[in-house]
Design a protein around this motif. Structure first.
Motif, PDB file in Angstrom:
ATOM      1  N   THR A 201       6.666   8.312  12.715  1.00 22.87           N
ATOM      2  CA  THR A 201       5.475   8.859  13.387  1.00 22.87           C
ATOM      3  C   THR A 201       4.444   9.223  12.331  1.00 22.87           C
ATOM      4  O   THR A 201       4.638  10.169  11.563  1.00 22.87           O
ATOM      5  CB  THR A 201       5.833  10.106  14.204  1.00 22.87           C
ATOM      6  N   PRO A 202       3.348   8.458  12.240  1.00 22.05           N
ATOM      7  CA  PRO A 202       2.343   8.723  11.193  1.00 22.05           C
ATOM      8  C   PRO A 202       1.580  10.015  11.477  1.00 22.05           C
ATOM      9  O   PRO A 202       1.452  10.448  12.628  1.00 22.05           O
ATOM     10  CB  PRO A 202       1.423   7.506  11.272  1.00 22.05           C
ATOM     11  N   LYS A 203       1.081  10.613  10.408  1.00 21.61           N
ATOM     12  CA  LYS A 203       0.268  11.811  10.561  1.00 21.61           C
ATOM     13  C   LYS A 203      -1.104  11.452  11.143  1.00 21.61           C
ATOM     14  O   LYS A 203      -1.645  12.187  11.970  1.00 21.61           O
ATOM     15  CB  LYS A 203       0.090  12.506   9.208  1.00 21.61           C
ATOM     16  N   THR A 204      -1.664  10.331  10.700  1.00 21.10           N
ATOM     17  CA  THR A 204      -2.962   9.878  11.236  1.00 21.10           C
ATOM     18  C   THR A 204      -2.915   8.388  11.545  1.00 21.10           C
ATOM     19  O   THR A 204      -2.631   7.995  12.669  1.00 21.10           O
ATOM     20  CB  THR A 204      -4.103  10.211  10.250  1.00 21.10           C
ATOM     21  N   HIS A 205      -3.112   7.531  10.519  1.00 24.91           N
ATOM     22  CA  HIS A 205      -3.238   6.096  10.798  1.00 24.91           C
ATOM     23  C   HIS A 205      -2.324   5.249   9.919  1.00 24.91           C
ATOM     24  O   HIS A 205      -2.619   4.073   9.689  1.00 24.91           O
ATOM     25  CB  HIS A 205      -4.691   5.639  10.607  1.00 24.91           C
ATOM     26  N   ALA A 206      -1.237   5.801   9.398  1.00 24.46           N
ATOM     27  CA  ALA A 206      -0.312   5.011   8.578  1.00 24.46           C
ATOM     28  C   ALA A 206       0.335   3.920   9.424  1.00 24.46           C
ATOM     29  O   ALA A 206       0.541   4.078  10.630  1.00 24.46           O
ATOM     30  CB  ALA A 206       0.755   5.913   7.968  1.00 24.46           C
ATOM     31  N   ALA A 207       0.673   2.796   8.766  1.00 23.45           N
ATOM     32  CA  ALA A 207       1.223   1.645   9.478  1.00 23.45           C
ATOM     33  C   ALA A 207       2.649   1.925   9.947  1.00 23.45           C
ATOM     34  O   ALA A 207       3.404   2.652   9.300  1.00 23.45           O
ATOM     35  CB  ALA A 207       1.205   0.415   8.563  1.00 23.45           C
ATOM     36  N   THR A 208       3.019   1.352  11.087  1.00 22.58           N
ATOM     37  CA  THR A 208       4.370   1.431  11.623  1.00 22.58           C
ATOM     38  C   THR A 208       4.965   0.019  11.674  1.00 22.58           C
ATOM     39  O   THR A 208       4.335  -0.950  11.262  1.00 22.58           O
ATOM     40  CB  THR A 208       4.375   2.066  13.013  1.00 22.58           C
ATOM     41  N   GLY A 209       6.195  -0.106  12.206  1.00 22.96           N
ATOM     42  CA  GLY A 209       6.859  -1.412  12.246  1.00 22.96           C
ATOM     43  C   GLY A 209       7.385  -1.783  10.878  1.00 22.96           C
ATOM     44  O   GLY A 209       7.810  -0.930  10.098  1.00 22.96           O
ATOM     45  N   THR A 210       7.361  -3.089  10.549  1.00 22.00           N
ATOM     46  CA  THR A 210       7.829  -3.578   9.250  1.00 22.00           C
ATOM     47  C   THR A 210       6.671  -3.582   8.261  1.00 22.00           C
ATOM     48  O   THR A 210       5.635  -4.189   8.502  1.00 22.00           O
ATOM     49  CB  THR A 210       8.412  -4.989   9.377  1.00 22.00           C
ATOM     50  N   VAL A 211       6.878  -2.881   7.144  1.00 22.30           N
ATOM     51  CA  VAL A 211       5.842  -2.763   6.113  1.00 22.30           C
ATOM     52  C   VAL A 211       6.427  -3.256   4.794  1.00 22.30           C
ATOM     53  O   VAL A 211       7.522  -2.847   4.392  1.00 22.30           O
ATOM     54  CB  VAL A 211       5.345  -1.315   5.975  1.00 22.30           C
ATOM     55  N   ILE A 212       5.706  -4.150   4.114  1.00 20.41           N
ATOM     56  CA  ILE A 212       6.138  -4.683   2.816  1.00 20.41           C
ATOM     57  C   ILE A 212       5.131  -4.232   1.763  1.00 20.41           C
ATOM     58  O   ILE A 212       3.917  -4.393   1.932  1.00 20.41           O
ATOM     59  CB  ILE A 212       6.233  -6.218   2.853  1.00 20.41           C
ATOM     60  N   GLU A 213       5.671  -3.637   0.675  1.00 12.99           N
ATOM     61  CA  GLU A 213       4.792  -3.148  -0.384  1.00 12.99           C
ATOM     62  C   GLU A 213       5.470  -3.287  -1.731  1.00 12.99           C
ATOM     63  O   GLU A 213       6.697  -3.433  -1.820  1.00 12.99           O
ATOM     64  CB  GLU A 213       4.413  -1.684  -0.134  1.00 12.99           C
ATOM     65  N   LYS A 214       4.685  -3.243  -2.792  1.00  9.13           N
ATOM     66  CA  LYS A 214       5.187  -3.309  -4.148  1.00  9.13           C
ATOM     67  C   LYS A 214       5.607  -1.913  -4.625  1.00  9.13           C
ATOM     68  O   LYS A 214       5.219  -0.897  -4.051  1.00  9.13           O
ATOM     69  CB  LYS A 214       4.112  -3.873  -5.092  1.00  9.13           C
ATOM     70  N   GLY A 215       6.406  -1.894  -5.701  1.00 11.06           N
ATOM     71  CA  GLY A 215       6.882  -0.625  -6.227  1.00 11.06           C
ATOM     72  C   GLY A 215       5.764   0.284  -6.659  1.00 11.06           C
ATOM     73  O   GLY A 215       5.765   1.499  -6.375  1.00 11.06           O
ATOM     74  N   ASP A 216       4.760  -0.256  -7.357  1.00 15.40           N
ATOM     75  CA  ASP A 216       3.641   0.572  -7.822  1.00 15.40           C
ATOM     76  C   ASP A 216       2.841   1.137  -6.653  1.00 15.40           C
ATOM     77  O   ASP A 216       2.311   2.254  -6.736  1.00 15.40           O
ATOM     78  CB  ASP A 216       2.730  -0.249  -8.737  1.00 15.40           C
ATOM     79  N   ASP A 217       2.731   0.355  -5.561  1.00 10.35           N
ATOM     80  CA  ASP A 217       2.033   0.850  -4.372  1.00 10.35           C
ATOM     81  C   ASP A 217       2.764   2.055  -3.787  1.00 10.35           C
ATOM     82  O   ASP A 217       2.139   3.021  -3.330  1.00 10.35           O
ATOM     83  CB  ASP A 217       1.927  -0.256  -3.318  1.00 10.35           C
ATOM     84  N   TYR A 218       4.097   1.981  -3.800  1.00  3.51           N
ATOM     85  CA  TYR A 218       4.899   3.098  -3.285  1.00  3.51           C
ATOM     86  C   TYR A 218       4.716   4.343  -4.159  1.00  3.51           C
ATOM     87  O   TYR A 218       4.478   5.443  -3.659  1.00  3.51           O
ATOM     88  CB  TYR A 218       6.361   2.672  -3.231  1.00  3.51           C
ATOM     89  N   TYR A 219       4.805   4.169  -5.495  1.00  5.02           N
ATOM     90  CA  TYR A 219       4.666   5.309  -6.397  1.00  5.02           C
ATOM     91  C   TYR A 219       3.286   5.950  -6.276  1.00  5.02           C
ATOM     92  O   TYR A 219       3.154   7.169  -6.389  1.00  5.02           O
ATOM     93  CB  TYR A 219       4.899   4.873  -7.848  1.00  5.02           C
ATOM     94  N   SER A 220       2.255   5.130  -6.045  1.00  6.64           N
ATOM     95  CA  SER A 220       0.892   5.662  -5.987  1.00  6.64           C
ATOM     96  C   SER A 220       0.694   6.588  -4.783  1.00  6.64           C
ATOM     97  O   SER A 220      -0.243   7.397  -4.778  1.00  6.64           O
ATOM     98  CB  SER A 220      -0.118   4.516  -5.931  1.00  6.64           C
ATOM     99  N   GLN A 221       1.544   6.470  -3.756  1.00  2.56           N
ATOM    100  CA  GLN A 221       1.407   7.312  -2.570  1.00  2.56           C
ATOM    101  C   GLN A 221       2.057   8.688  -2.761  1.00  2.56           C
ATOM    102  O   GLN A 221       1.785   9.618  -2.008  1.00  2.56           O
ATOM    103  CB  GLN A 221       2.032   6.611  -1.356  1.00  2.56           C
ATOM    104  N   ILE A 222       2.953   8.809  -3.744  1.00  4.99           N
ATOM    105  CA  ILE A 222       3.609  10.092  -4.016  1.00  4.99           C
ATOM    106  C   ILE A 222       2.622  11.004  -4.730  1.00  4.99           C
ATOM    107  O   ILE A 222       1.913  10.566  -5.646  1.00  4.99           O
ATOM    108  CB  ILE A 222       4.863   9.878  -4.879  1.00  4.99           C
TER     109      ILE A 222
END
Length: 551
Positions: A201-222
């Motif tokens: 359940t996103p807080k605002t407009h985060a994507a749901t379903g199947t999401v594919i991302e790179k490692g650096d993209d994941y770290y940048s969100q932390i």
């Protein structure tokens, strides 16, 4: 004569009394072909019998006569091949075939197309199996010969495993939905993270379903203050560190504008030949509500502890204010007894003095508990002559209390001399509490107190009586606050609780063994440090000095 091995056919016929006719023919080609066919048939039969698949062959041109019935088919149907081979379907009296199988074979024969299906089957022993059946038509290209080949694979166990996996998957999906779990797979070769956010359940407009991302993209969100810690934890996992990955951090998912608290679990799922991790799998769940509750609980705990400290400090500070007027009441009641010597006044004064003592004991107990909780109760360690101190307790108890002729109080020394380095006042306070408690419940017999010989740097003190005893189910309760087994007995129910708290502060513990109607033994065990007599202490110092010089 040329050394060749031949197969020959010889026929001997009568010619006359002196002669016979011999007909010899070279049949090597025919016999070698027969042997080759025999070997091929043997190989084919052995191959069919050793297949883990039940195989049946029918001759369509000969009204469905059975030609092959391999070993696995015999085991599955529990019917030997000797009862089947060479016979037709109609030869089996009482043999019933389902319309489905008859129709399936008819379709295969007419259309010439293979047919596969799964069927539940029960053999003659009543065993039910699930079979994967395949039927195909085989035709000889140079003639009209046709054979129906049927193969059956027992998939009963596989089907059960499939159902179990389906059930586990349903449970897994239910759990994921219930807690909003995000499952993910990280392919380290591609540096690609595939997330299943179906129940996110996103807080605002985060994507749901199947999401594919790179490692650096994941770290940048932390968020920055957690980013390097999480990166290091993943690096440790990728480098083969066996410690489990379980981290909490804050993250702002792409599309959201509010951070979320997340908890992530991860393990290595796949490695190469050298043990290097190739794939990580894990799950992430949002724990905002838990963090909120943790924070609220922490604030509530801090407020409760602060309130408890204030209460304890207040009671501890009231010691002087409460004891001053109480001492005046006790002193003037004693003076009143001297100024009014008649019997009636003495009785009144005696009642006043008794209740003064009860009130004083109650106040002292409350103040002691408050001091222990607030950390203001003093523990001053020094040398203690146990035998001398306990002899004084015995004498003072006899003078102070009227035990009556039916109760004996006695100190039982375990050693001729016992000198310890300990907190003398607190040891005596516990023993006096135990003795006061024993006096209330002992009307005849004895009250003995003392200690056992020190063992392994510990000493156990005891008070033993022949009182009313304590039921087994209540023996662990009596060290709680305000616990009284007999409400008609005088006391506050705080004495034993204070003994337990003092023991804990001295790194010891308390306990009781009791039997109803026979008495009780209360004990108090603490660490101890024996004090050597002067001469012995000198010898010990010399010994230590010698050992030091030698070393």
């Amino acid at each position: 004569m040329q050394g060749e091995s031949l197969y020959v056919s010889v026929h001997i016929a009568y010619y006359d009394k002196n002669h016979v006719l011999g007909f010899v023919r070279n049949i090597s080609d025919i016999e070698n072909e027969r042997i080759r066919n025999e070997r091929s048939n043997f190989f084919l039969k052995s191959l069919l019998d050793n297949l883990p698949i039940a195989t049946i062959v029918k001759d369509i041109n000969d009204r469905g006569k059975y030609l092959v019935w391999n070993k696995k088919a015999a085991e599955m149907v529990n019917t030997d091949a000797s009862h089947i081979i060479g016979k037709r379907e109609e030869d089996f009296i009482g043999k019933e075939r389902t319309d489905f199988l008859v129709e399936a074979e008819r379709e295969v024969i007419e259309n010439g197309k293979p047919k596969s299906f799964v069927k539940r089957f029960t053999n003659r022993d009543g065993q039910t199996k699930i079979l994967s059946i395949h039927k195909a038509l085989v035709c000889f290209p140079k003639g009209n010969e046709r054979w129906l080949v049927s193969s059956s694979l027992d998939i009963t166990e596989l089907e059960m495993q499939r159902k179990q996996i389906e059930l586990m998957n349903r449970h897994y999906m239910f759990v994921m939905q219930a807690i909003g779990l995000i499952s993910w797979t990280w392919d380290l070769r591609k540096d690609e993270i595939t997330c299943n956010r179906s129940y996110f359940t996103p807080k605002t407009h985060a994507a749901t379903g199947t999401v594919i991302e790179k490692g650096d993209d994941y770290y940048s969100q932390i968020i920055p203050e957690h980013r390097e810690r999480i990166r290091q934890a993943f690096d440790n996992l990728k480098n083969g560190t066996p410690s489990p990955f379980n981290e909490e951090y804050q993250i702002i998912y792409e599309g959201d504008d509010v951070p979320s608290w997340a908890e992530t679990f991860a393990i290595v799922s796949e490695r190469d030949r050298n043990g290097k991790p190739l794939v990580l799998v894990g799950a992430t769940r949002l724990i905002d509500e838990r963090k909120k509750l943790d924070q609220e609980l922490l604030h509530a705990k801090e407020r409760a502890e602060e309130a408890n400290r204030l209460k304890s400090a207040f009671l501890a500070n009231m010691s002087h204010e409460i004891r001053t007027p109480l001492n005046a009441i006790v002193g003037f009641s004693a003076l009143l007894a001297d100024t009014h010597p008649n019997e009636e006044s003495k009785e009144y004064v005696h009642i006043i003095e008794s209740n003064n003592q009860l009130l004083l004991q109650l106040i002292n107990d409350i103040l002691d508990i408050s001091k222990i909780e607030s950390g203001t109760l003093e523990f001053v360690y020094g040398d203690m002559d146990v035998n001398g101190s306990f002899n004084e307790i015995e004498s003072a108890t006899r003078l102070k209390l009227d035990l009556g002729p039916n109760v004996e109080i006695r100190f039982l020394p375990a050693l001729d001399e016992c000198m310890l380095y300990t907190e003398k006042n607190r040891v005596l306070q516990v023993i006096n509490n135990y003795i006061s408690n024993a006096i209330k419940y002992t009307s005849s017999g004895y009250i003995h107190f003392g200690y056992y010989p020190p063992k392994e740097d510990k000493i156990r003190f005891f008070v033993r009586d022949t009182g009313s005893g304590i039921p087994k189910e209540k023996q662990q309760q009596i060290f709680g606050r305000f616990i009284k087994l007999d409400n008609f007995k005088q006391g506050t129910g705080l004495g034993l609780s204070i003994c337990s708290m003092i023991a804990e502060k001295m790194d010891g513990h308390v306990g009781v063994s009791s039997e109803v109607g026979k008495g009780s033994e209360f004990w108090f065990e603490i660490p101890c440090q024996p004090v050597l007599p002067p001469q012995q202490e000198v010898e010990e110092q010399k010994k230590r000095a010698t050992e030091y010089q030698q070393s």
